[in-house]
Design a protein around this motif. Sequence first.
Motif, PDB file in Angstrom:
ATOM      1  N   LEU A 191       0.695  -1.318  -0.025  1.00 52.83           N
ATOM      2  CA  LEU A 191      -0.163  -0.091  -0.053  1.00 52.83           C
ATOM      3  C   LEU A 191       0.894   1.153  -0.030  1.00 52.83           C
ATOM      4  CD1 LEU A 191      -2.710   1.183   0.092  1.00 52.83           C
ATOM      5  CD2 LEU A 191      -2.609   1.187   2.662  1.00 52.83           C
ATOM      6  N   THR A 192       1.722   1.274   1.156  1.00 52.68           N
ATOM      7  CA  THR A 192       2.557   2.532   0.904  1.00 52.68           C
ATOM      8  C   THR A 192       3.498   2.890  -0.272  1.00 52.68           C
ATOM      9  OG1 THR A 192       4.398   1.089   2.141  1.00 52.68           O
ATOM     10  CG2 THR A 192       2.844   2.520   3.488  1.00 52.68           C
ATOM     11  N   ALA A 193       3.862   1.726  -0.914  1.00 53.11           N
ATOM     12  CA  ALA A 193       4.541   1.909  -2.417  1.00 53.11           C
ATOM     13  C   ALA A 193       3.690   2.168  -3.378  1.00 53.11           C
ATOM     14  CB  ALA A 193       5.296   0.580  -2.534  1.00 53.11           C
ATOM     15  N   THR A 194       2.370   1.923  -3.291  1.00 48.75           N
ATOM     16  CA  THR A 194       1.541   2.313  -4.357  1.00 48.75           C
ATOM     17  C   THR A 194       0.792   3.707  -4.106  1.00 48.75           C
ATOM     18  OG1 THR A 194       1.101  -0.247  -4.261  1.00 48.75           O
ATOM     19  CG2 THR A 194      -0.357   0.915  -5.919  1.00 48.75           C
ATOM     20  N   LEU A 195       0.716   4.199  -2.916  1.00 46.86           N
ATOM     21  CA  LEU A 195       0.059   5.410  -2.689  1.00 46.86           C
ATOM     22  C   LEU A 195       0.664   6.469  -3.242  1.00 46.86           C
ATOM     23  CD1 LEU A 195      -1.953   4.865   0.582  1.00 46.86           C
ATOM     24  CD2 LEU A 195      -2.786   5.566  -1.284  1.00 46.86           C
ATOM     25  N   THR A 196       0.798   6.675  -4.456  1.00 55.18           N
ATOM     26  CA  THR A 196       1.766   7.810  -4.741  1.00 55.18           C
ATOM     27  C   THR A 196       1.043   9.106  -4.938  1.00 55.18           C
ATOM     28  OG1 THR A 196       1.072   7.359  -7.336  1.00 55.18           O
ATOM     29  CG2 THR A 196       2.882   6.057  -6.492  1.00 55.18           C
ATOM     30  N   PRO A 197       1.594  10.348  -4.992  1.00 58.46           N
ATOM     31  CA  PRO A 197       0.840  11.643  -5.301  1.00 58.46           C
ATOM     32  C   PRO A 197       0.064  11.603  -6.575  1.00 58.46           C
ATOM     33  CG  PRO A 197       3.299  11.883  -4.573  1.00 58.46           C
ATOM     34  CD  PRO A 197       2.910  10.245  -4.825  1.00 58.46           C
ATOM     35  N   GLU A 198       0.669  10.905  -7.328  1.00 58.14           N
ATOM     36  CA  GLU A 198      -0.298  10.842  -8.833  1.00 58.14           C
ATOM     37  C   GLU A 198      -1.752  10.289  -8.561  1.00 58.14           C
ATOM     38  OE1 GLU A 198       3.808  11.763  -9.455  1.00 58.14           O
ATOM     39  OE2 GLU A 198       2.855   9.822  -8.384  1.00 58.14           O
ATOM     40  N   LEU A 199      -1.436   9.062  -7.929  1.00 57.60           N
ATOM     41  CA  LEU A 199      -2.918   8.407  -7.528  1.00 57.60           C
ATOM     42  C   LEU A 199      -3.726   9.044  -6.669  1.00 57.60           C
ATOM     43  CD1 LEU A 199      -4.453   5.569  -7.741  1.00 57.60           C
ATOM     44  CD2 LEU A 199      -3.199   4.835  -5.830  1.00 57.60           C
ATOM     45  N   LEU A 200      -3.165   9.938  -5.494  1.00 58.83           N
ATOM     46  CA  LEU A 200      -4.069  10.801  -4.722  1.00 58.83           C
ATOM     47  C   LEU A 200      -4.703  12.077  -5.428  1.00 58.83           C
ATOM     48  CD1 LEU A 200      -1.820  10.782  -1.519  1.00 58.83           C
ATOM     49  CD2 LEU A 200      -3.931   9.458  -1.804  1.00 58.83           C
ATOM     50  N   THR A 201      -3.868  12.333  -6.285  1.00 61.98           N
ATOM     51  CA  THR A 201      -4.254  13.766  -7.063  1.00 61.98           C
ATOM     52  C   THR A 201      -5.394  13.431  -8.143  1.00 61.98           C
ATOM     53  OG1 THR A 201      -2.049  14.731  -7.075  1.00 61.98           O
ATOM     54  CG2 THR A 201      -3.525  15.484  -8.594  1.00 61.98           C
ATOM     55  N   GLY A 202      -5.118  11.966  -8.874  1.00 62.48           N
ATOM     56  CA  GLY A 202      -6.035  11.673  -9.791  1.00 62.48           C
ATOM     57  C   GLY A 202      -7.481  11.407  -9.083  1.00 62.48           C
ATOM     58  N   ALA A 203      -7.447  10.854  -7.896  1.00 61.53           N
ATOM     59  CA  ALA A 203      -8.692  10.487  -7.086  1.00 61.53           C
ATOM     60  C   ALA A 203      -9.512  11.752  -6.658  1.00 61.53           C
ATOM     61  CB  ALA A 203      -8.576   9.563  -5.929  1.00 61.53           C
TER      62      ALA A 203
END
Length: 244
Positions: A191-203
Amino acid sequence: MTATRYVTPLREGGSLPGVVEADDLGTYVVKFRGAGQGPKALVAEVVAGELARGLGLPVPELVVVDLDPVVARAEPDEEVQELLKASAGANLGMDFLPGSLGYDPVAHPVDATLASRVLCFDAFVENVDRSWRNPNLLMWHGGVWLIDHGATLYFHHNWPRAAAVVHRPYRADDHVLRSYARQTAAAGDWLTATLTPELLTGALAAVPDEWLAAFDFDTADEARAAYLGHLTARAAAPGDWLPA
């Protein structure tokens, strides 16, 4: 897309979602902005749901369904009529899964990897509504699907205190998948490796501006920046909130 017909209410939850047909010929379970929980529940649904989908977890497709209150004229139920009239504009639609069944933790064992990832994801978004009493999981085509994330991100109900709860630990004692989640250490690393800023911004980008500007902030961009700051800070401190 635009709602063309209100089919039937779903009375399992307090928000009175309904099955709706849209002009793309799709059928959706729609949660309405005029329901008692208000736009914040819809924001949580989109942010958590799109994060889960981005992480590869099984969540039905989420869409924005535009509702013209004229649809209410064909609905005989006065309660539903009032809800539709109060929900003009953008509402949240989730792809309808025909033939799906409610999840039973005894009848439906879940793979340890998936169960652990769901548990860790729920810890990140602080999902207080995935218990054995109310799993918010469906079984469809032999697999488990995550639904109903309106109770996540509850820091946004009190923005003045949001910074103080960034590191709040997650209580997993009552989680419906706890007995199957035997790989939480590996799931936490994933989870911590996959929770990127890009993922958060996209959501956050998937949330309609009109929901974000409806409370607390002057503009939708200010609201997105506040959510992003909180979630980024939480993602940076997994040792504080990941379950053991």
